[in-house]
Write an enzyme that holds these catalytic residues in place. Structure first.
Site, PDB file in Angstrom:
ATOM      1  CB  THR A 137      -0.842  -0.036   1.289  1.00 19.21           C
ATOM      2  OG1 THR A 137      -1.723  -1.143   1.185  1.00 19.21           O
ATOM      3  CG2 THR A 137      -1.615   1.235   1.531  1.00 19.21           C
ATOM      4  CB  VAL A 166     -13.886  -2.258   1.920  1.00 22.66           C
ATOM      5  CG1 VAL A 166     -13.308  -0.874   2.157  1.00 22.66           C
ATOM      6  CG2 VAL A 166     -14.712  -2.281   0.638  1.00 22.66           C
TER       7      VAL A 166
HETATM    8  N1  ASP Z   1      -3.871  -1.829   4.638  1.00 23.05           N
HETATM    9  C1  ASP Z   1      -4.073  -2.458   3.354  1.00 23.05           C
HETATM   10  C2  ASP Z   1      -5.354  -3.242   3.388  1.00 23.05           C
HETATM   11  O1  ASP Z   1      -5.589  -3.956   4.346  1.00 23.05           O
HETATM   12  C3  ASP Z   1      -2.961  -3.354   2.945  1.00 23.05           C
HETATM   13  C4  ASP Z   1      -1.556  -2.842   3.117  1.00 23.05           C
HETATM   14  O2  ASP Z   1      -1.323  -1.846   3.759  1.00 23.05           O
HETATM   15  O3  ASP Z   1      -0.637  -3.493   2.604  1.00 23.05           O
HETATM   16  O4  ASP Z   1      -6.097  -3.195   2.439  1.00 23.05           O
END
Ligand code: ASP
Length: 271
Positions: A137, A166
């Protein structure tokens, strides 16, 4: 550490960067900072955050934009959100296939009628997803000369997620949050982040008088105590220009740029 306005802080996700091409991650973080920082010449912290995140969405190196991971059906569904702290304006999209989800989130914020829209949005959907090399992310926080604080986050979510899942990234207070005091962007396991609302917690601690650095560290430690390690990372900046980053994973691609300095890290290193 304290930085000179305008300041841009970005991340490319918290996770096990020892198993990834972290050199590439560092190079892209540096380029992202250059790209986003240019926006301060003509625009505000809003443009700096949006263009930095859009650059990372287009890079294919992170889990966002064309680099997004696939769900259990082999489809890509992306989430993104942005918040302007000084006005408390916020916009987000979830489960979209648009080219740049952060720009769709910005449209929702500028329109102002709603906070979060789901389903297909944007004139152009991406079809050429290339996957990524294990990046995560992406997110950015910025403080401009005028004192605007902005936070944004964009993601393809978690690999193999159920269709319609989500995560935290489009939810204010969870994946990002900005107030007249702070701007924060989160990364990690959405199912944990959504229960703790770390970005909101950081603002609350700062409002009680704690420094941004102590607040971010305290929230990461709280999550580690409750859920163990390897699940979260945060970047944050306050209205005075103090910026910080903490994580309980092996690494987090991250960097900061102000008037004088550029600093990028994946493993050890203080922002
Ligand atoms: N926080 C993101 C999610 O759970 C994933 C990530 O940060 O890698 O969609």
């Amino acid at each position: 550490m304290k930085y000179t306005k305008p300041v841009l802080v970005v991340h490319g996700g918290a996770g096990d960067w020892s198993k990834r091409d972290y050199e590439k991650g560092l190079t892209e973080i540096k380029k992202t900072l250059e790209r986003g920082y240019e926006e301060f010449k003509k625009g505000s912290a809003i443009e700096a955050v949006v263009e930095a995140i859009a650059y990372m969405e287009d890079s294919g190196v992170f889990d966002a934009g064309i680099g997004s991971v696939k769900n259990s059906e082999g489809e890509v569904e992306m989430d993104a959100g942005i918040m302007h702290g000084n006005s408390w304006k916020v916009g987000a999209v979830a489960s979209v296939k648009a080219k740049n989800p952060i720009k769709e989130a910005l449209k929702v914020m500028l329109d102002g009628r709603h906070v979060l829209l789901v389903g297909e949005r944007g004139e152009r959907s991406i079809t050429n997803f290339i996957g990524n090399n294990g990046g995560d992310t992406v997110g950015a926080v910025a403080l401009d000369e005028q004192g605007n604080l902005v936070a944004g986050t964009s993601t393809g979510g978690i690999s193999g997620k159920l269709p319609g899942r989500v995560g935290d990234s489009p939810i204010p207070g969870a994946g990002y949050y900005a107030t007249p005091r702070v701007a924060v962007s989160s990364t990690g396991i959405g199912e944990i982040i959504l229960r703790i609302l770390p970005a909101k917690e950081v603002d609350m601690l700062v409002s009680m008088g704690f420094s941004i650095e102590d607040s971010v560290r305290a929230v990461i430690n709280k999550i580690t105590e409750l859920f163990g390690k390897s699940n979260v990372g945060l970047i944050g900046i306050d209205y005075k220009g103090y910026a910080t980053a903490y994580y309980n994973t092996v690494g987090m691609a991250r960097g900061v740029k102000d008037k004088n300095i550029v600093r990028v890290f994946v493993f050890e290193g203080e922002i």
